[in-house]
Motif scaffolding. Structure first.
Motif, PDB file in Angstrom:
ATOM      1  N   TYR B  33      41.850  44.883  42.593  1.00 17.18           N
ATOM      2  CA  TYR B  33      41.582  46.193  42.036  1.00 17.18           C
ATOM      3  C   TYR B  33      40.380  46.466  42.784  1.00 17.18           C
ATOM      4  N   TYR B  35      37.453  49.662  42.753  1.00 22.29           N
ATOM      5  CA  TYR B  35      36.523  50.832  42.125  1.00 22.29           C
ATOM      6  C   TYR B  35      35.666  51.342  42.768  1.00 22.29           C
ATOM      7  N   GLN B  37      31.873  53.302  42.426  1.00 20.45           N
ATOM      8  CA  GLN B  37      30.667  53.684  41.617  1.00 20.45           C
ATOM      9  C   GLN B  37      29.776  54.209  42.309  1.00 20.45           C
ATOM     10  N   GLY B  42      29.812  57.303  37.770  1.00 19.20           N
ATOM     11  CA  GLY B  42      29.942  56.191  37.204  1.00 19.20           C
ATOM     12  C   GLY B  42      31.144  55.317  38.034  1.00 19.20           C
ATOM     13  N   LEU B  43      31.951  54.221  37.118  1.00 20.40           N
ATOM     14  CA  LEU B  43      32.875  53.668  37.818  1.00 20.40           C
ATOM     15  C   LEU B  43      34.004  54.284  37.594  1.00 20.40           C
ATOM     16  N   PHE B  45      38.220  53.959  38.679  1.00 19.11           N
ATOM     17  CA  PHE B  45      39.411  53.177  39.242  1.00 19.11           C
ATOM     18  C   PHE B  45      39.982  53.758  40.505  1.00 19.11           C
ATOM     19  N   TRP B  48      45.232  49.506  42.621  1.00 23.63           N
ATOM     20  CA  TRP B  48      45.718  48.319  42.212  1.00 23.63           C
ATOM     21  C   TRP B  48      46.783  47.678  43.125  1.00 23.63           C
ATOM     22  N   LEU B  88      28.948  52.613  45.704  1.00 31.11           N
ATOM     23  CA  LEU B  88      29.153  51.038  45.763  1.00 31.11           C
ATOM     24  C   LEU B  88      30.732  50.701  45.367  1.00 31.11           C
ATOM     25  N   LEU B  90      33.606  48.349  44.487  1.00 29.56           N
ATOM     26  CA  LEU B  90      33.647  47.092  43.736  1.00 29.56           C
ATOM     27  C   LEU B  90      35.193  46.539  43.825  1.00 29.56           C
ATOM     28  N   GLN B 105      39.819  40.810  34.633  1.00 35.58           N
ATOM     29  CA  GLN B 105      39.361  41.087  35.877  1.00 35.58           C
ATOM     30  C   GLN B 105      38.045  40.501  36.013  1.00 35.58           C
ATOM     31  N   PHE B 107      34.907  40.565  38.841  1.00 34.94           N
ATOM     32  CA  PHE B 107      34.392  41.444  40.005  1.00 34.94           C
ATOM     33  C   PHE B 107      33.604  40.605  41.078  1.00 34.94           C
ATOM     34  N   GLY B 108      33.910  41.131  42.179  1.00 38.16           N
ATOM     35  CA  GLY B 108      32.964  40.655  43.399  1.00 38.16           C
ATOM     36  C   GLY B 108      31.546  41.692  43.338  1.00 38.16           C
ATOM     37  N   PRO B 109      30.595  41.083  44.419  1.00 38.93           N
ATOM     38  CA  PRO B 109      29.317  41.715  44.373  1.00 38.93           C
ATOM     39  C   PRO B 109      29.322  43.258  44.860  1.00 38.93           C
TER      40      PRO B 109
END
Lengths: 114, 116
Positions: B33, B35, B37, B42-43, B45, B48, B88, B90, B105, B107-109
């Motif tokens: 997925y 996303y 930011q 905000g975050l 989507f 996918w 950012l 994600l 899920q 998440f990566g950095p």
């Protein structure tokens, strides 16, 4: 369609005080609810989740949240915060119609002061 | 066990250029997925992917696209970059995403994209 509202963008609190971060959601079907934490310059970490069963869910570091279906809320609480809890907290929802997609709230910045 | 990895960590581009962001899921995960930011938004989507197919897409223009490779890693491409694409990005991975069943899920950095 789902939506999530986090009512407070920032919450300042003194160390060892209790805190509540508020989250309300809207969804037309059964929901899954989550709280994620994001420390500065890092990705998201899952703090706790509600999928089914007991409406009170707890994390290993003292946070808890209660799913309230009638009030469509999933507020996050901690009885005594630490400086290390300073972070951004995101409430998120997924539902059975959304596949695995998450809809996030706008986030609440928790600022713990000494 | 390695978590979700993303590269590069930071990416600086100018308006009109293209950006490519990469994500490697946790071993055994088939869903990826994306996303966004963005400051003040905000975050949100984005996309996918599961088993190499695009399963769903958020409310983003077509210049945001991606793909998933046979090893389940994924690329996010952003064409004709605009200043507001600065954010950012994600990536998250999970087990096979099945409608009606939730898979957690991870998440990566993130990749921080700056458009000048």
């Amino acid at each position: 369609a789902q939506s999530v509202t986090q009512l407070d963008s920032q919450v300042p609190v003194f160390e060892e005080a209790p805190v509540e971060l508020r989250c309300n959601y809207s969804s037309s079907v059964s929901v899954y609810l989550f709280w994620y934490v994001q420390y500065p310059n890092q990705g998201l970490q899952l703090l706790l989740k509600y999928l089914s069963g007991s409406t009170l869910v707890k994390s290993i570091n003292g946070f808890e949240a209660e799913f309230n279906k009638s009030q469509t809320s999933f507020h996050l609480r901690k009885p005594s915060v630490h400086i290390s809890d300073t972070a951004e907290y995101f409430c998120a929802v997924s539902d059975s119609n959304a596949g695995n997609m998450l809809t996030f709230g706008g986030g609440t910045r928790l600022m713990v002061k000494p | 066990e390695a978590g979700v990895t993303q590269s590069p960590t930071h990416l600086i581009k100018t308006r009109g250029q293209q950006a490519t962001l990469r994500c490697s899921p946790i071993s055994g995960h088939t869903s990826v997925y994306w996303y966004q930011q963005a400051l003040g938004l905000g975050l949100q989507f984005l996309l996918w992917y599961d088993e190499g197919e695009e399963r769903n897409r958020g409310n983003f223009p077509p210049r945001f696209s991606g793909r998933q490779f046979p090893n389940y890693s994924s690329e996010l491409n952003v064409n004709a970059l605009e200043l507001e694409d600065s954010a950012l990005y994600l990536c998250a991975s999970s087990g096979t995403g099945v409608w009606g069943i939730y898979n957690e899920q991870f998440f990566g950095p993130g990749t921080r994209l700056t458009v000048l």
